[in-house]
Design an enzyme around this catalytic site. Structure first.
Site, mmCIF file in Angstrom:
data_model
loop_
_atom_site.group_PDB
_atom_site.id
_atom_site.type_symbol
_atom_site.label_atom_id
_atom_site.label_comp_id
_atom_site.label_asym_id
_atom_site.label_seq_id
_atom_site.Cartn_x
_atom_site.Cartn_y
_atom_site.Cartn_z
ATOM 1 N N THR A 151 -5.869 1.278 -5.790
ATOM 2 C CA THR A 151 -6.731 0.508 -5.576
ATOM 3 C C THR A 151 -7.562 -0.386 -4.949
ATOM 4 O O THR A 151 -8.662 -0.249 -4.971
ATOM 5 C CB THR A 151 -6.361 -0.784 -6.749
ATOM 6 O OG1 THR A 151 -5.713 -1.135 -6.057
ATOM 7 C CG2 THR A 151 -6.156 -0.323 -8.275
ATOM 8 N N CYS A 152 -6.744 -0.258 -3.666
ATOM 9 C CA CYS A 152 -7.484 -0.722 -3.025
ATOM 10 C C CYS A 152 -7.414 -0.494 -1.013
ATOM 11 O O CYS A 152 -6.415 -0.087 -1.146
ATOM 12 C CB CYS A 152 -6.763 -2.308 -3.132
ATOM 13 S SG CYS A 152 -6.852 -4.122 -1.831
ATOM 14 N N ASN A 153 -8.424 -0.218 -0.824
ATOM 15 C CA ASN A 153 -9.175 0.652 0.258
ATOM 16 C C ASN A 153 -8.782 0.087 1.555
ATOM 17 O O ASN A 153 -9.035 0.338 2.360
ATOM 18 C CB ASN A 153 -9.819 1.496 0.400
ATOM 19 C CG ASN A 153 -8.993 2.691 -0.752
ATOM 20 O OD1 ASN A 153 -8.834 3.742 -0.374
ATOM 21 N ND2 ASN A 153 -9.781 3.033 -2.004
ATOM 22 N N LYS A 180 0.925 -1.049 -0.031
ATOM 23 C CA LYS A 180 0.269 0.169 -0.070
ATOM 24 C C LYS A 180 0.784 1.196 0.246
ATOM 25 O O LYS A 180 0.338 2.302 -0.894
ATOM 26 C CB LYS A 180 -1.053 0.454 1.258
ATOM 27 C CG LYS A 180 -2.314 -0.720 0.985
ATOM 28 C CD LYS A 180 -3.236 -0.674 1.812
ATOM 29 C CE LYS A 180 -4.267 -1.817 1.374
ATOM 30 N NZ LYS A 180 -5.544 -1.690 2.164
ATOM 31 N N LEU A 195 0.017 0.393 -4.155
ATOM 32 C CA LEU A 195 -1.780 -0.174 -3.819
ATOM 33 C C LEU A 195 -2.992 0.144 -3.337
ATOM 34 O O LEU A 195 -4.113 -0.397 -3.906
ATOM 35 C CB LEU A 195 -1.205 -2.145 -3.178
ATOM 36 C CG LEU A 195 -2.584 -2.815 -2.401
ATOM 37 C CD1 LEU A 195 -3.420 -3.204 -3.806
ATOM 38 C CD2 LEU A 195 -1.920 -3.902 -1.994
#
Ligand code: GRE
Length: 338
Positions: free
Chosen positions: A250-252, A243, A247
């Site tokens: 896109t990816c929370n 993250k 990352l």
């Protein structure tokens, strides 16, 4: 336990009996028995269900299935044939059998339309797709559903409010040649199935499919295709390294949040109490669903194990049937209140 619900349970088209026997020869010690079992819907299967306390089964088309057909027209026409066939077979037995739609995954729009037809016309319970779709002139391209062009398909899945079962497929083409050909005993349940499905599902996670479709429900079999064992490590690397490296674009959510909100695992083909105990700790009983993987596995192995495994009453009922009753909004199915 009576009235268990099972949902990774395969059927085949009788007209492919020769092909089914060939496939069974790779995976079943008794290929003739396997072929007879997978082609039967209404006789031997119901006898097994009655003898082993399974009230209701959601049927799905076997591998090698439509995902192995690289000609889009042929794949679509076989998917429609399979869906019409199983709808007809299940007629009058709706309290014992449901079905997952079989889909050609060459084109998101076409896949969405066929799923809608099956849910609306036949009351199918969702879709079961065998990992990547083979594509291209020689079948060596692989379509993953974790790319943005699949958003319109996922929109339809969530709008219809049905789950999507991501089932394994055998490795083919270059992937087969480079990774598995010289290690062929590892193809299938020992390793390749879990590698394929976990790659695909984590692709969906990291490419933001669940962030863009927060209501999407995806089921994976075999006690989570190795992922529950690795949750800590995946979480550590996503949160602490990937993250900060990007990352987070896109990816929370955390991997544990996707498992709590979007992902289900089934016991199909994995009848181990220590492995289930780990899944109870890492994934939780509210996200685990009983399944067999018949006829690749036997009713006796799955049901005797599940019935005997030590679990508190609440969790056993949830995993054996309660979660499935809710997830699939099942009404008056056989053994519901048994
Ligand atoms: C399947 O579910 O499709 C399957 C195979 C081969 C071995 C085991 C198995 O196709 O579960």
């Amino acid at each position: 336990m009576h009235g268990k619900i099972a949902l990774e349970e395969a059927f085949a088209l009788p007209r492919f009996a020769e092909r089914t026997k060939w496939w069974a020869g790779l995976f079943a010690v008794d290929a003739a028995k396997h072929t007879a079992e997978i082609n039967d819907i209404r006789e031997k299967r119901i006898e097994y269900m009655d003898n082993h306390g399974v009230g209701y089964t959601i049927l799905s088309y076997t591998a090698p299935g439509v995902q192995d057909i690289f000609d889009p027209k042929e794949a679509q026409s076989l998917a429609v044939e399979i869906n019409d066939y199983i709808a007809e077979q299940n007629k009058g037995l709706e309290h014992r059998f449901g079905a997952f739609a079989t889909l050609s995954m060459h084109d998101p729009k076409e896949a969405a339309a066929e799923l809608r037809r099956c849910v609306r016309k036949y009351n199918f319970k969702g879709a079961l797709v065998n990992d990547t779709q083979r594509a291209g002139p020689d079948g060596d391209d692989l379509i993953f559903y974790d790319q943005p062009e699949w958003d319109e398909f996922w929109e339809t899945v969530t709008e219809l409010d049905v789950p999507f079962y991501l089932h394994p497929r055998n490795p083919t083409g270059t992937i087969h040649e480079k990774l598995w050909a010289k290690r062929s005993w590892l193809i299938g349940p020992p390793l390749s199935f879990a590698v394929g499905v976990s790659l695909h599902l984590l692709g969906m996670v990291t490419n933001g499919v669940f962030d863009r479709h927060p209501k999407l429900q995806v089921i994976i079999g075999h006690l989570g295709e190795h992922l529950p064992f690795d949750l800590w490590r995946i979480n550590h690397w996503f949160e602490d390294v990937k993250k900060p490296l990007g990352l987070n674009k896109t990816c929370n959510k955390t991997i544990r949040e996707y498992f709590a909100q979007n992902i289900w695992i089934t016991t199909s083909g994995h009848f181990s109490s220590p492995a289930l105990a780990l899944c109870l700790t890492e994934v939780g009983a509210k996200r685990i669903l009983f399944s067999i993987d018949y006829p690749f596995e036997s009713f006796a192995d799955a049901c005797d194990w599940f019935d005997a495994t030590e679990l508190n009453e609440v969790d056993k009922r949830a995993i054996g049937k309660g979660n499935a009753l809710e997830l699939f909004k099942l009404g008056d199915v056989h053994g519901r209140d048994a």
